[in-house]
Design an enzyme around this catalytic site. Structure first.
Site, PDB file in Angstrom:
ATOM      1  N   GLU A   1       0.831  -1.008  -0.013  1.00  0.00           N
ATOM      2  CA  GLU A   1      -0.110   0.090   0.084  1.00  0.00           C
ATOM      3  C   GLU A   1       0.757   1.178  -0.017  1.00  0.00           C
ATOM      4  O   GLU A   1       0.718   2.422  -0.685  1.00  0.00           O
ATOM      5  CB  GLU A   1      -0.922   0.036   1.107  1.00  0.00           C
ATOM      6  CG  GLU A   1      -1.989  -1.305   1.385  1.00  0.00           C
ATOM      7  CD  GLU A   1      -2.697  -1.437   0.175  1.00  0.00           C
ATOM      8  OE1 GLU A   1      -2.989  -0.473  -0.754  1.00  0.00           O
ATOM      9  OE2 GLU A   1      -3.087  -2.510  -0.193  1.00  0.00           O
TER      10      GLU A   1
ATOM     11  N   ASP B   1      -4.241  -5.721  -9.690  1.00  0.00           N
ATOM     12  CA  ASP B   1      -3.518  -4.473 -10.011  1.00  0.00           C
ATOM     13  C   ASP B   1      -3.071  -4.618 -11.601  1.00  0.00           C
ATOM     14  O   ASP B   1      -3.454  -3.893 -12.461  1.00  0.00           O
ATOM     15  CB  ASP B   1      -2.497  -4.041  -9.486  1.00  0.00           C
ATOM     16  CG  ASP B   1      -2.605  -3.685  -7.941  1.00  0.00           C
ATOM     17  OD1 ASP B   1      -3.826  -3.232  -7.850  1.00  0.00           O
ATOM     18  OD2 ASP B   1      -1.719  -4.061  -6.919  1.00  0.00           O
TER      19      ASP B   1
END
Length: 643
Positions: free
Chosen positions: A419, A494
């Site tokens: 993150e 992603d």
């Protein structure tokens, strides 16, 4: 099924009871010949006797001396029987004959049959449309007529779609005062189609039309026309318009019209099915030989692409009113409508909430206010505070926190650097949306979340913005790879989204060296028949070029994100260690942490972890593998990035 079985059981027991009630009781007495009866009387064996008409019953003793019952028919000309019984000291009882009324006797004999007929009629009516319209209830319309006693919704309770309200307001005014529009040769519109995404308020707008109009309002769902029997839908359409003509001027509202108005002939197996017959009848009723003056059809759908073209042409649906996603001003108005129903604290700012909820529909905003009220009630507050709305917004946008989930320190560290990689790349790209919040607390199916919030509503995206989005998506994997020297499954989503975005830039939006051209067909055709017959319009050579350009776009942005993280490695460590310690950082805390300061959300004076460690930490003996239920599901953590 359970209710029907219980009903049949009750009916069966009731029938058995009635048959037993009205059937004559079983006779256990021995039938005796008259001559035998006389011998037993003369022999003194008869103990008791009951005389009723020409029937005598009673008790006698057999040869063994046991009492038994008897029943005998006496000739009508025998006048000495009574005296003979008295002479033998028999206990005699005389009963008057029963007089059953004629009608009662008929009822007793016919009641079981009448009950069976009544039960049969009841079930036939239930199967044929709930009893509405008797045995011919199949073809009766299920449209509900709303009257003044129905709970009314006015246009004051509909916000965020001023243009759509104006369109439908003109329809209501036309019904109230048609001469205002017809004096210049205008004609009343026959149909209004409300089009919009789910949750934008199409049905609510229709309910407001019913509340504002002083004319009859019929409401029905598109699925109510379709039944298992052929011809029922067309019959219900005819009946609905017949009822509407009797109440003209009036409005008919059909919700989810795509259930009955799909494109004809697009499926497999022919087109003469029940749904198409229903649609054909609707087309005729809306614009056939007969005139439906004063009857306006208002319909709502979120799939206008699947509707039949004949249904959408002028003369049937003259107006297509788009109910869009609310913009900033619309979201503020919608929040004001819903926040009127809850007590608010002084720190709640509707405009600030509207700015922080881009892309929210009316239903999402209603849910946001409701979740905030529930959160305030959970803590026994008297008013709903700004913190309750922030908690509710995080819950709606990112999912519910799963603090009870047990995560090892290694997995927590991997998620933190993942993150932090997203966050750091986003902070150093000028075209990216600002990072609103980053968290490694599991929410929903994600182990961590990086949420970006645009500063203003975006209605289109430029190439630089899209390229920055691809770079941000690559940042998560790079954060793990550069620091921990490992690759996990957490970046699968992603890569999937980045690949799809890059492919759309090349094949749909003309943002590549292949030029402004669309390659291939869209892959979400609404009909099976079209999907099977669809042919690709690109050659193998062109497909190879597309794959090469897509790969280059992704690799270039992968390298760009890698350069950013390598240049600002100290900030990456600071962010990751702050996330491990504090778990959640908002935009202000992120800026402070990147400068080496502690987050303002921390009250105690604790120093941040040192930022001088730029070397990767020692690796554990085995790499962390979170499995399909861990990191792979955590790939939804970047849901807030896509605008």
């Amino acid at each position: 099924m359970g209710k029907n079985l219980l009903l049949w059981l009750v009916i069966g027991l009731t029938m058995m009871s009635l048959f037993n009630m009205f059937s004559p009781p079983a006779q256990k007495a021995d039938k005796m010949a008259y001559s035998t009866f006389v011998d037993k009387v003369d022999g003194g064996l008869v103990e008791t006797a009951t005389i009723k008409d020409n029937q005598v019953s009673g008790q006698y003793r057999d040869n063994a001396g046991e009492l038994k019952t008897f029943k005998v028919t006496v000739p009508s000309n025998d006048v000495t029987l009574s005296q003979r019984l008295l002479d033998q000291h028999v206990v005699v009882d005389v009963k008057a004959p029963d007089e059953v009324p004629f009608l009662l006797s008929i009822l007793i004999s016919w009641f079981p049959m009448l009950l069976l007929i009544a039960v049969w009629v009841f079930f036939m009516r239930q199967m044929q449309g709930g009893g509405k319209g008797g045995a011919m209830g199949f073809g009766k319309s299920k449209a509900k007529l709303l009257n003044e006693n129905t709970a009314r919704i006015t246009f004051e309770e509909v916000a965020g779609c001023d243009e759509a309200k104006q369109e439908v307001t003109e329809v209501i005014e036309f019904l109230r005062e048609p001469s205002k529009f017809t004096r210049l040769g205008g004609k009343i519109p026959k149909g209004v189609l409300l089009v919009g995404a789910p949750g934008t308020g199409k049905t609510l707008l229709a309910r407001a039309i019913a509340g504002e109009a002083d004319v009859p309002f019929f409401s029905i769902s598109g699925s109510d026309f379709v039944e298992m029997f052929v011809g029922v839908g067309a019959s219900r359409v005819r009946d609905m318009f017949e009822q509407a003509k009797k109440h003209a001027p009036c409005i008919i509202f059909v919700d989810e019209i795509d259930a009955m108005g799909r494109h004809r002939g697009a499926g497999i197996g022919g087109g003469n099915d029940e749904r198409e017959q229903t649609l054909n009848q609707l087309l005729v009723e809306m614009d056939g030989f007969e005139s439906n003056e004063g009857v306006i059809l208002v319909a709502a759908t979120n799939r206008p692409d699947v509707l039949d073209p004949a249904l959408l042409r002028p003369g049937r649906f003259d107006r297509q009113v788009v109910v869009p996603q609310p913009d900033l001003l619309g979201r503020e108005q919608i929040l004001k409508v819903h926040m009127r129903k809850v007590p608010l604290a002084a720190d709640v700012n509707g405009k600030e909430l509207a700015r922080g909820t881009p892309g929210f529909s009316g239903a999402d905003l209603a849910n946001l206010v409701n979740e905030a009220a529930l959160n305030a009630a959970r803590y026994d507050r008297d008013k709903v505070m700004r913190a309750d709305f922030e908690t509710a917004k995080d819950k709606v946008m990112m999912g519910t926190e799963r603090r009870s989930m047990i995560i090892s320190e290694d997995q927590k560290k991997t998620t933190a650097y993942h993150e932090a990689g997203h966050t750091l790349v986003a902070k150093h790209l000028k075209n990216a949306d600002p990072v609103h919040k980053v968290s490694i607390i599991p929410r929903g199916q994600a182990l961590g979340i990086t949420m970006q919030m645009p500063e203003e509503d975006r209605f289109n995206h430029d190439k630089e913005y899209l390229l920055d989005q691809i770079s941000i998506m690559m940042g998560g994997r790079l954060g793990e790879e550069l620091v921990l020297g490992q690759m996990t499954t957490g970046a699968s989503n992603d890569f999937e989204r980045a690949t799809q975005l890059a492919r759309n830039m090349v094949t749909q939006w003309g943002m590549s060296e292949l030029g402004p051209m669309v390659y291939g067909e869209r892959e979400h055709e609404p009909f099976l028949g079209r999907e099977i017959t669809r042919q690709t319009n690109i050659s193998e050579e062109t497909a190879r070029k597309i794959d090469a350009v897509v790969r280059k776009l992704i690799e270039d942005n992968y390298d760009r994100a890698k350069a950013i993280l390598e240049k600002h490695m100290d900030q990456l460590h600071l962010l990751a260690k702050a996330l491990i310690k504090y778990e959640t950082l908002d935009t202000t805390d992120i800026d402070r942490v990147m400068k080496g300061k502690k987050p303002i959300l921390i009250k105690e004076e604790e120093p941040l972890p040192s930022s001088k460690q730029n070397t990767p930490p020692e690796q554990p003996d085995s790499k962390v593998d979170m499995g399909d239920d861990g990191e792979k599901k955590a790939s939804g953590d970047e849901a807030g990035q896509a605008s």
